[in-house]
Scaffold this motif. Structure first.
Motif, PDB file in Angstrom:
ATOM      1  N   HIS A  83       1.217  -1.467   0.282  1.00 31.45           N
ATOM      2  CA  HIS A  83       0.243  -0.235   0.367  1.00 31.45           C
ATOM      3  C   HIS A  83       1.213   1.438   0.220  1.00 31.45           C
ATOM      4  N   ILE A  84       0.218   2.357  -0.370  1.00 34.24           N
ATOM      5  CA  ILE A  84       0.803   3.739  -0.250  1.00 34.24           C
ATOM      6  C   ILE A  84       0.379   4.834   0.317  1.00 34.24           C
ATOM      7  N   LEU A  85       1.010   5.373   1.414  1.00 33.55           N
ATOM      8  CA  LEU A  85       0.416   6.899   1.876  1.00 33.55           C
ATOM      9  C   LEU A  85       0.133   8.125   1.186  1.00 33.55           C
ATOM     10  N   VAL A  86      -0.846   8.631   0.579  1.00 28.33           N
ATOM     11  CA  VAL A  86       0.098   9.738  -0.360  1.00 28.33           C
ATOM     12  C   VAL A  86      -0.727  11.216   0.108  1.00 28.33           C
ATOM     13  N   GLY A  87       0.021  12.175   0.481  1.00 26.46           N
ATOM     14  CA  GLY A  87      -0.292  13.030   0.993  1.00 26.46           C
ATOM     15  C   GLY A  87       0.077  14.139  -0.063  1.00 26.46           C
ATOM     16  N   TRP A  88      -0.229  15.280  -0.134  1.00 29.18           N
ATOM     17  CA  TRP A  88       0.276  16.712  -0.803  1.00 29.18           C
ATOM     18  C   TRP A  88       0.566  17.830  -0.106  1.00 29.18           C
ATOM     19  N   GLY A  89       1.559  18.672  -0.157  1.00 28.55           N
ATOM     20  CA  GLY A  89       1.585  20.099   0.337  1.00 28.55           C
ATOM     21  C   GLY A  89       3.045  21.081   0.512  1.00 28.55           C
ATOM     22  N   LEU A 120       4.785  16.323  -3.346  1.00 30.64           N
ATOM     23  CA  LEU A 120       3.515  14.829  -3.267  1.00 30.64           C
ATOM     24  C   LEU A 120       4.312  13.887  -2.247  1.00 30.64           C
ATOM     25  N   HIS A 121       4.028  12.879  -1.386  1.00 29.53           N
ATOM     26  CA  HIS A 121       4.391  12.573  -0.348  1.00 29.53           C
ATOM     27  C   HIS A 121       4.177  11.091  -0.151  1.00 29.53           C
ATOM     28  N   ARG A 155      -1.497  15.019 -10.200  1.00 26.72           N
ATOM     29  CA  ARG A 155      -0.506  16.259  -9.492  1.00 26.72           C
ATOM     30  C   ARG A 155       0.911  15.822  -9.836  1.00 26.72           C
ATOM     31  N   PHE A 156       0.995  14.691 -10.095  1.00 24.98           N
ATOM     32  CA  PHE A 156       2.750  14.675 -10.844  1.00 24.98           C
ATOM     33  C   PHE A 156       3.048  14.604 -12.158  1.00 24.98           C
ATOM     34  N   VAL A 157       3.981  15.855 -11.503  1.00 26.39           N
ATOM     35  CA  VAL A 157       5.026  15.803 -12.306  1.00 26.39           C
ATOM     36  C   VAL A 157       5.897  15.434 -13.150  1.00 26.39           C
ATOM     37  N   LEU A 158       5.683  14.903 -14.601  1.00 23.11           N
ATOM     38  CA  LEU A 158       6.526  13.864 -15.360  1.00 23.11           C
ATOM     39  C   LEU A 158       7.279  14.645 -16.273  1.00 23.11           C
ATOM     40  N   ASP A 159       8.306  13.647 -16.586  1.00 26.61           N
ATOM     41  CA  ASP A 159       9.637  14.125 -17.100  1.00 26.61           C
ATOM     42  C   ASP A 159       8.985  13.932 -19.106  1.00 26.61           C
TER      43      ASP A 159
END
Length: 225
Positions: A83-89, A120-121, A155-159
């Motif tokens: 699982h992943i815990l995702v936050g933004w800040g 994103l964390h 929210r993800f910035v991609l290359d």
């Protein structure tokens, strides 16, 4: 001497109005009639006392996160979670203030007045369980989950190759990812958590700048009825 006193009184009034609005925003619900399905995808809401985040399965029939969040992003790929815990800040607050006592005045001021330096964390977890004081579970339908996923993916910035851009986190099981958005006193990390849920049709407060305003909608025994 009158002007400094007036300024202090005005600032105090603004802070009080903000706190009252935050309280009211956390009490009044969006998506008031939403119900957690008995049979659905189990997610969790977690807080560390400052930030909130959403815990999701790494792999499910509805979505596979491994395209954006890869084992090789970690120094030790064995830490890759179920699982992943995702936050933004706010980047400065996230990197320098894992807990309230670590918060620096410089970062706090930048967060209040606004910054586009955001992240994103992502924490990696293995088969998380409920802990009533800081991690609470709820279920969503597949269609609701896909909306949650889409809101986070945006929210993800991609290359140039379409890959996410990781950087070191606090420890061996977490990472920061370059993100988009604008953080300020009216759109905080906790506002973002509720915003993601609200867009998916899930009941939460209409405005939740503090973690307590998010967590109150997910009681120890499950979502509030």
């Amino acid at each position: 001497m009158k002007w400094p006193k007036r300024i202090i009184k005005a600032m105090s009034a603004v802070v009080m109005l903000y706190l009252v609005a935050a309280l009211l925003g956390s009490i009044f619900p969006a998506n008031q009639f939403w119900k957690s399905p008995d049979d659905g995808i189990e997610l969790f809401i977690e807080t560390n006392g400052l930030h909130t985040g959403i815990i999701m399965p790494m792999h499910s029939d509805a979505h596979d996160w491994s395209e954006l969040i890869r084992p090789q992003h970690l120094d030790d790929p064995t830490e890759y979670g179920s699982h992943i815990l995702v936050g933004w800040g706010h980047e400065g607050v996230y990197r320098n203030a894992e807990h309230w006592q670590d918060l620096r005045v410089k970062d706090a001021a930048s967060a209040v007045f606004g910054s586009s330096d955001v992240l994103l964390h992502v924490y990696h977890l293995n088969y998380p369980q409920v802990y009533p004081h800081y991690r609470r579970s709820f279920k969503v339908t597949e269609s609701e989950y896909r909306l949650i996923v889409e809101a986070i993916k945006q929210r993800f910035v991609l290359d140039e190759a379409g890959r996410s851009i990781p950087s070191p986190g606090y420890g061996k099981d977490d990472l920061f990812y370059k993100s988009r958005g604008h953080y300020n006193a009216f759109y905080t990390c906790n506002s973002w958590t509720s915003d993601v849920l609200r867009q998916a049709g899930i009941r939460t407060g209409i405005w939740t700048p503090f973690q307590g305003g998010v967590m109150r909608w997910f009681l120890e025994s499950g979502p509030e009825n």
